[in-house]
Motif scaffolding. Structure first.
Motif, PDB file in Angstrom:
ATOM      1  N   ASP A  60       3.253  11.856 -11.840  1.00 61.37           N
ATOM      2  CA  ASP A  60       2.527  13.088 -12.131  1.00 61.37           C
ATOM      3  C   ASP A  60       1.982  13.046 -13.551  1.00 61.37           C
ATOM      4  OD1 ASP A  60       4.589  13.773 -13.902  1.00 61.37           O
ATOM      5  OD2 ASP A  60       5.537  15.173 -12.513  1.00 61.37           O
ATOM      6  N   GLU A  61       1.362  14.133 -13.975  1.00 60.74           N
ATOM      7  CA  GLU A  61       0.709  14.151 -15.283  1.00 60.74           C
ATOM      8  C   GLU A  61       1.690  14.112 -16.449  1.00 60.74           C
ATOM      9  OE1 GLU A  61      -1.658  17.625 -14.663  1.00 60.74           O
ATOM     10  OE2 GLU A  61      -3.408  16.459 -14.045  1.00 60.74           O
ATOM     11  N   ASN A  62       2.981  14.343 -16.157  1.00 61.26           N
ATOM     12  CA  ASN A  62       4.013  14.248 -17.188  1.00 61.26           C
ATOM     13  C   ASN A  62       4.712  12.891 -17.181  1.00 61.26           C
ATOM     14  OD1 ASN A  62       3.666  16.964 -18.108  1.00 61.26           O
ATOM     15  ND2 ASN A  62       4.754  17.660 -16.276  1.00 61.26           N
ATOM     16  N   GLY A  63       4.229  11.985 -16.340  1.00 63.37           N
ATOM     17  CA  GLY A  63       4.813  10.651 -16.279  1.00 63.37           C
ATOM     18  C   GLY A  63       6.013  10.532 -15.363  1.00 63.37           C
ATOM     19  N   LYS A  64       6.317  11.587 -14.598  1.00 68.11           N
ATOM     20  CA  LYS A  64       7.452  11.549 -13.675  1.00 68.11           C
ATOM     21  C   LYS A  64       6.983  10.995 -12.334  1.00 68.11           C
ATOM     22  CE  LYS A  64      10.980  14.409 -11.497  1.00 68.11           C
ATOM     23  NZ  LYS A  64      11.486  15.784 -11.305  1.00 68.11           N
ATOM     24  N   MET A  65       7.740  10.037 -11.801  1.00 63.63           N
ATOM     25  CA  MET A  65       7.361   9.423 -10.538  1.00 63.63           C
ATOM     26  C   MET A  65       7.424  10.435  -9.403  1.00 63.63           C
ATOM     27  SD  MET A  65       8.764   5.935  -8.831  1.00 63.63           S
ATOM     28  CE  MET A  65       9.112   5.993  -7.100  1.00 63.63           C
ATOM     29  N   LEU A  66       6.378  10.453  -8.583  1.00 63.81           N
ATOM     30  CA  LEU A  66       6.322  11.334  -7.423  1.00 63.81           C
ATOM     31  C   LEU A  66       7.140  10.725  -6.286  1.00 63.81           C
ATOM     32  CD1 LEU A  66       2.499  11.889  -7.755  1.00 63.81           C
ATOM     33  CD2 LEU A  66       4.209  13.702  -8.005  1.00 63.81           C
ATOM     34  N   PRO A  67       7.594  11.551  -5.348  1.00 65.60           N
ATOM     35  CA  PRO A  67       8.410  11.028  -4.234  1.00 65.60           C
ATOM     36  C   PRO A  67       7.647   9.980  -3.421  1.00 65.60           C
ATOM     37  CG  PRO A  67       8.536  13.427  -4.328  1.00 65.60           C
ATOM     38  CD  PRO A  67       7.450  13.012  -5.288  1.00 65.60           C
ATOM     39  N   MET A  68       8.253   8.825  -3.252  1.00 65.69           N
ATOM     40  CA  MET A  68       7.684   7.742  -2.458  1.00 65.69           C
ATOM     41  C   MET A  68       8.701   7.333  -1.406  1.00 65.69           C
ATOM     42  SD  MET A  68       4.632   7.040  -3.634  1.00 65.69           S
ATOM     43  CE  MET A  68       4.295   5.431  -2.928  1.00 65.69           C
ATOM     44  N   ASP A  69       8.217   6.932  -0.229  1.00 65.77           N
ATOM     45  CA  ASP A  69       9.118   6.503   0.843  1.00 65.77           C
ATOM     46  C   ASP A  69       9.352   4.999   0.832  1.00 65.77           C
ATOM     47  OD1 ASP A  69       9.527   9.089   2.393  1.00 65.77           O
ATOM     48  OD2 ASP A  69       7.343   8.992   2.295  1.00 65.77           O
ATOM     49  N   PHE A  70       8.376   4.249   0.331  1.00 65.22           N
ATOM     50  CA  PHE A  70       8.561   2.807   0.275  1.00 65.22           C
ATOM     51  C   PHE A  70       7.658   2.208  -0.791  1.00 65.22           C
ATOM     52  CE2 PHE A  70       7.516  -1.565   1.565  1.00 65.22           C
ATOM     53  CZ  PHE A  70       8.797  -2.088   1.618  1.00 65.22           C
ATOM     54  N   ILE A  71       8.207   1.290  -1.574  1.00 58.63           N
ATOM     55  CA  ILE A  71       7.438   0.537  -2.565  1.00 58.63           C
ATOM     56  C   ILE A  71       7.695  -0.942  -2.312  1.00 58.63           C
ATOM     57  CG2 ILE A  71       7.076   0.038  -5.004  1.00 58.63           C
ATOM     58  CD1 ILE A  71       7.990   2.888  -5.638  1.00 58.63           C
ATOM     59  N   GLY A  72       6.645  -1.634  -1.881  1.00 65.01           N
ATOM     60  CA  GLY A  72       6.767  -3.061  -1.628  1.00 65.01           C
ATOM     61  C   GLY A  72       6.317  -3.867  -2.829  1.00 65.01           C
ATOM     62  N   LYS A  73       6.635  -5.147  -2.813  1.00 70.12           N
ATOM     63  CA  LYS A  73       6.234  -6.051  -3.892  1.00 70.12           C
ATOM     64  C   LYS A  73       5.242  -7.065  -3.364  1.00 70.12           C
ATOM     65  CE  LYS A  73      10.563  -5.765  -6.513  1.00 70.12           C
ATOM     66  NZ  LYS A  73      11.696  -6.539  -7.060  1.00 70.12           N
ATOM     67  N   VAL A  74       4.170  -7.270  -4.114  1.00 76.11           N
ATOM     68  CA  VAL A  74       3.170  -8.262  -3.727  1.00 76.11           C
ATOM     69  C   VAL A  74       3.809  -9.643  -3.593  1.00 76.11           C
ATOM     70  CG1 VAL A  74       1.070  -9.461  -4.491  1.00 76.11           C
ATOM     71  CG2 VAL A  74       1.247  -6.976  -4.712  1.00 76.11           C
ATOM     72  N   GLU A  75       4.792  -9.906  -4.438  1.00 77.51           N
ATOM     73  CA  GLU A  75       5.468 -11.203  -4.396  1.00 77.51           C
ATOM     74  C   GLU A  75       6.213 -11.422  -3.078  1.00 77.51           C
ATOM     75  OE1 GLU A  75       4.557 -10.075  -8.512  1.00 77.51           O
ATOM     76  OE2 GLU A  75       5.556  -9.011  -6.875  1.00 77.51           O
ATOM     77  N   ASN A  76       6.543 -10.335  -2.379  1.00 75.33           N
ATOM     78  CA  ASN A  76       7.218 -10.422  -1.077  1.00 75.33           C
ATOM     79  C   ASN A  76       6.361  -9.743  -0.002  1.00 75.33           C
ATOM     80  OD1 ASN A  76       9.447 -11.434  -2.542  1.00 75.33           O
ATOM     81  ND2 ASN A  76      10.272  -9.380  -2.805  1.00 75.33           N
ATOM     82  N   ILE A  77       5.042  -9.899  -0.113  1.00 73.81           N
ATOM     83  CA  ILE A  77       4.133  -9.076   0.679  1.00 73.81           C
ATOM     84  C   ILE A  77       4.356  -9.145   2.184  1.00 73.81           C
ATOM     85  CG2 ILE A  77       2.310 -10.843   0.680  1.00 73.81           C
ATOM     86  CD1 ILE A  77       0.286  -8.501   0.484  1.00 73.81           C
ATOM     87  N   GLU A  78       4.544 -10.323   2.726  1.00 74.47           N
ATOM     88  CA  GLU A  78       4.694 -10.437   4.187  1.00 74.47           C
ATOM     89  C   GLU A  78       5.976  -9.776   4.655  1.00 74.47           C
ATOM     90  OE1 GLU A  78       4.610 -13.846   7.685  1.00 74.47           O
ATOM     91  OE2 GLU A  78       3.985 -14.349   5.654  1.00 74.47           O
ATOM     92  N   GLU A  79       7.059 -10.069   3.982  1.00 74.07           N
ATOM     93  CA  GLU A  79       8.357  -9.486   4.354  1.00 74.07           C
ATOM     94  C   GLU A  79       8.353  -7.974   4.170  1.00 74.07           C
ATOM     95  OE1 GLU A  79      12.996  -9.593   2.772  1.00 74.07           O
ATOM     96  OE2 GLU A  79      11.574 -11.157   2.130  1.00 74.07           O
ATOM     97  N   ASP A  80       7.834  -7.507   3.033  1.00 76.55           N
ATOM     98  CA  ASP A  80       7.855  -6.070   2.749  1.00 76.55           C
ATOM     99  C   ASP A  80       6.875  -5.301   3.645  1.00 76.55           C
ATOM    100  OD1 ASP A  80       9.768  -6.488   0.867  1.00 76.55           O
ATOM    101  OD2 ASP A  80       8.516  -6.020  -0.876  1.00 76.55           O
ATOM    102  N   TYR A  81       5.732  -5.867   3.933  1.00 72.33           N
ATOM    103  CA  TYR A  81       4.775  -5.178   4.803  1.00 72.33           C
ATOM    104  C   TYR A  81       5.363  -4.972   6.199  1.00 72.33           C
ATOM    105  CZ  TYR A  81       0.603  -3.917   7.397  1.00 72.33           C
ATOM    106  OH  TYR A  81      -0.302  -3.246   8.205  1.00 72.33           O
ATOM    107  N   ASN A  82       6.090  -5.947   6.668  1.00 71.68           N
ATOM    108  CA  ASN A  82       6.651  -5.869   8.028  1.00 71.68           C
ATOM    109  C   ASN A  82       7.832  -4.913   8.130  1.00 71.68           C
ATOM    110  OD1 ASN A  82       4.817  -7.616   9.253  1.00 71.68           O
ATOM    111  ND2 ASN A  82       5.944  -9.425   8.547  1.00 71.68           N
ATOM    112  N   LYS A  83       8.304  -4.429   6.987  1.00 71.07           N
ATOM    113  CA  LYS A  83       9.387  -3.446   7.025  1.00 71.07           C
ATOM    114  C   LYS A  83       8.886  -2.114   7.576  1.00 71.07           C
ATOM    115  CE  LYS A  83      12.187  -5.377   3.280  1.00 71.07           C
ATOM    116  NZ  LYS A  83      12.702  -5.172   1.917  1.00 71.07           N
TER     117      LYS A  83
END
Length: 199
Positions: free
Chosen positions: A176-199
């Motif tokens: 948000d505008e105060n720098g606080k992370m908004l609620p997210m359900d999943f954050i994948g990593k590009v370094e593990n893109i295939e594995e994380d995308y299939n989750k």
């Protein structure tokens, strides 16, 4: 990208394999996303962003900050954003900067000849990679494209890029505008893109 039918939001963070992920999502969901363009008027505005793909005519889907996507969900679908599954992909910051620099310096003007997309780095090719890294916070990003390509809807993204430019990190796109992370359900990593995308 927003899919109102299946109620999910993909925060398309720049230089985090977003085109690869976008194309895979379109394939998996048979392009049922509510993306641009939605009306004949918008189609006329965005004609220059149309290009050919294996799926036929496509429009390049702009990047949005999560706050912009939440506003779109409320305005366009009259839905509760809390009911949407929200996900994104992040990338090692150094790898992201390297990717950004070499992508940007491929073009000597600020237009991608493939799809007519306006690029936010008119004169970046004038800098060596070392100069780019050493002056990251001083090099200004051209952000006029943000509102043009999103028909004025990516207000939060424009504010972010105006203030931080090339030094933005993946966290900024989902905070948000105060720098606080908004609620997210999943954050994948590009370094593990295939594995994380299939989750």
């Amino acid at each position: 990208m927003i899919d109102h039918d299946n109620k999910w939001v993909y925060v398309k963070t720049s230089k985090c394999a977003s085109t690869t992920i976008q194309n895979q999502i379109r394939k998996d969901f048979d392009k049922r996303m509510v993306d641009y363009p939605k009306t004949a008027y918008e189609k006329n505005i965005l004609q220059k962003f149309r290009y050919k793909t294996e799926y036929g005519d496509e429009f390049w889907i702009p990047h949005y900050h999560l706050l912009d996507q939440i506003a779109i969900i409320k305005k366009d679908a009259f839905q509760n954003p809390d009911e949407y599954f929200k996900f994104t992909f992040v990338r090692n910051p150094w790898s992201k900067l390297v990717s950004y620099y070499f992508y940007a310096t491929r073009f000597k003007d600020n237009i991608n000849p493939k799809n007519g997309k306006i690029l936010p780095h008119k004169h970046l090719h004038q800098y060596s990679f070392k100069e780019f890294i050493m002056n990251l916070e001083e090099i200004k990003m051209d952000t006029d494209w943000v509102l043009e390509q999103t028909l004025g809807q990516a207000i939060h993204l424009k504010k972010l890029l105006d203030s931080k430019g090339f030094s933005t990190n993946c966290y900024d796109w989902i905070s948000d505008e105060n720098g606080k992370m908004l609620p997210m359900d999943f954050i994948g990593k590009v370094e593990n893109i295939e594995e994380d995308y299939n989750k």
